[in-house]
Write an enzyme that holds these catalytic residues in place. Structure first.
Site, PDB file in Angstrom:
ATOM      1  N   GLY A   1      39.831  43.283  31.168  1.00 55.95           N
ATOM      2  CA  GLY A   1      39.216  44.580  30.921  1.00 55.95           C
ATOM      3  C   GLY A   1      37.726  44.512  30.702  1.00 55.95           C
ATOM      4  CG  PHE A   2      34.092  42.303  28.351  1.00 51.82           C
ATOM      5  CD1 PHE A   2      33.823  42.914  27.135  1.00 51.82           C
ATOM      6  CD2 PHE A   2      33.026  41.773  29.065  1.00 51.82           C
ATOM      7  CE1 PHE A   2      32.516  42.990  26.647  1.00 51.82           C
ATOM      8  CE2 PHE A   2      31.723  41.843  28.602  1.00 51.82           C
ATOM      9  CZ  PHE A   2      31.469  42.460  27.388  1.00 51.82           C
TER      10      PHE A   2
ATOM     11  CE  LYS B   1      37.635  48.029  33.580  1.00 52.26           C
ATOM     12  NZ  LYS B   1      39.099  47.922  33.512  1.00 52.26           N
TER      13      LYS B   1
ATOM     14  CB  THR C   1      43.542  45.280  35.860  1.00 47.65           C
ATOM     15  OG1 THR C   1      44.134  44.911  34.624  1.00 47.65           O
ATOM     16  CG2 THR C   1      44.616  45.436  36.918  1.00 47.65           C
TER      17      THR C   1
ATOM     18  CG  MET D   1      38.413  51.682  30.930  1.00 45.64           C
ATOM     19  SD  MET D   1      36.830  52.534  30.746  1.00 45.64           S
ATOM     20  CE  MET D   1      35.846  51.692  31.967  1.00 45.64           C
TER      21      MET D   1
ATOM     22  CB  SER E   1      47.333  49.882  32.176  1.00 47.24           C
ATOM     23  OG  SER E   1      46.393  50.923  31.977  1.00 47.24           O
TER      24      SER E   1
ATOM     25  CE1 TYR F   1      36.309  45.298  25.595  1.00 47.04           C
ATOM     26  CE2 TYR F   1      37.886  45.179  27.373  1.00 47.04           C
ATOM     27  CZ  TYR F   1      36.727  45.696  26.840  1.00 47.04           C
ATOM     28  OH  TYR F   1      35.985  46.599  27.553  1.00 47.04           O
TER      29      TYR F   1
END
Length: 353
Positions: free
Chosen positions: A68-69, A71, A91, A118, A180, A315
């Site tokens: 997620g950080f 991507k 992802t 997101m 997610s 994260y």
């Protein structure tokens, strides 16, 4: 103290904008050998007791950067020098997509958490593949793959298959994201029948270790079913857990006005630990368990290790605790290993069960 002052300044800017700026700064630091060397000297773990080998991959330390950080794998030189033992990028999806409309990332300051919707914004698996193949990262890099939004659930297994084929050859491990809350219908793919199709398709496409990432909002019975399926199919492990859709006990005011999304950080910590303990009781050492969700400090990290986690991820804690987040956690784990008389990290895994 300095970072807490910076954090107050960061909070004057939208979360996604701050993420873009900070990530760019980290990449700039890591791009030059002298500054990357200095960062490595300050933050990277050096104690050999922290090292472990799972699913055939050596990890110099157990705490990794959660998906997620980074991507699109644009910061692969950053994460080792910054103190992480590995990173999970993504992802990514088979089809590049912009994600959900902004704003889509929100701070929950009273909870030290985040809320995001997101929606898997990424440049696509095909764009990530060459970055993985040509990387010079000092730590293992895993790739997290999800379903493209425009692909109907009935064709999900084929969609995951494409991503696995593209990034699998160059990734140290693959994580199949079916948990997610921000892609319509994605969590429905955690149903055993659908999940079996997806995981089987991915396993057919890659020789990389394959793990599945699950939601904290699953029932205990569903968790048991997924654990049994993972063992049956020969998966390398399970990542537990993703963000939660629960708003229970949140302290931040006005959270109802933020809309849909997944909550990360301390609000998910208790359930994440509960799921980890259940999984370890179910599978023992037949699967590698990676624990993520609300790990803020060394106490949190140690609780996950002795509950059965071979690896950890963070994260939100990184956002709130700053650049020495990973170093402080690794230093604390090393101290606890030696104080407890453990010869290795692996000896401590599940020792409280």
């Amino acid at each position: 103290m300095l970072y807490q002052i910076l954090l107050r300044l960061f909070f004057l800017v939208s979360p996604e904008r701050v993420h873009t700026l900070v990530f760019a700064a980290l990449r700039a630091i890591a791009a030059f050998t002298p500054t990357r060397w200095l960062l490595n000297r300050l933050c990277a773990p050096t104690d050999p007791i922290l090292g472990t080998e799972v699913f055939g991959v050596h990890f110099p330390a157990p705490l990794g950067l959660a998906a997620g950080f980074d991507k699109d794998g644009e910061g692969l030189k950053v994460w080792g020098p910054l103190g992480f033992g590995y990173a999970e990028v993504g992802t990514v999806t088979a089809i590049a997509q912009p994600g959900n409309p902004k704003p889509r990332l929100f701070r929950l300051p009273a909870d030290r958490g985040l809320l995001n919707r997101m929606g898997f914004n990424n440049h696509g698996a095909a764009a990530l593949a060459p970055r993985l193949a040509t990387r010079t990262s000092t730590v293992p890099i895993g790739a997290n793959i999800g379903k493209s939004k425009i692909v109907e659930p009935a064709f999900a297994s084929s969609d995951y298959r494409v991503s696995a084929r593209q990034v699998g050859p160059a990734a140290d491990f693959l994580v199949v994201n079916v948990s997610s809350p921000n892609t319509p219908g994605l969590r429905d793919l955690q149903a055993i029948g659908e999940l079996r199709k997806i995981l089987s398709a991915v396993l057919e496409e890659t020789t990389a270790p394959v793990l599945v990432k699950i939601a904290p909002d699953l029932s205990d019975a569903d968790i048991d079913e997924i654990a049994d399926l993972a063992v049956e199919l020969g998966l390398a492990g399970i990542v537990a857990t993703n963000t939660t859709i629960s708003r229970a006990a949140l302290k931040t005011t006005g959270v109802e006005d933020l809309g849909a999304g997944g909550v990360s950080g301390p609000p998910v910590a208790a359930r994440s630990l509960e799921v980890l303990r259940r999984l370890y009781r179910r599978v023992g050492d037949r699967l590698v368990l990676i624990s993520v969700g609300g790990i803020e400090d060394a106490d949190d990290a140690w609780a996950r290790i002795i509950a059965g986690a071979s690896l950890l991820q963070g994260y939100t804690g990184f956002i709130y605790r700053g650049g020495f987040y990973a170093k402080r956690i690794h230093d604390g784990i090393a101290q606890r290993l030696r104080a407890g008389g453990f010869a290795s990290l692996q000896d401590a895994v599940g020792s409280a069960t």
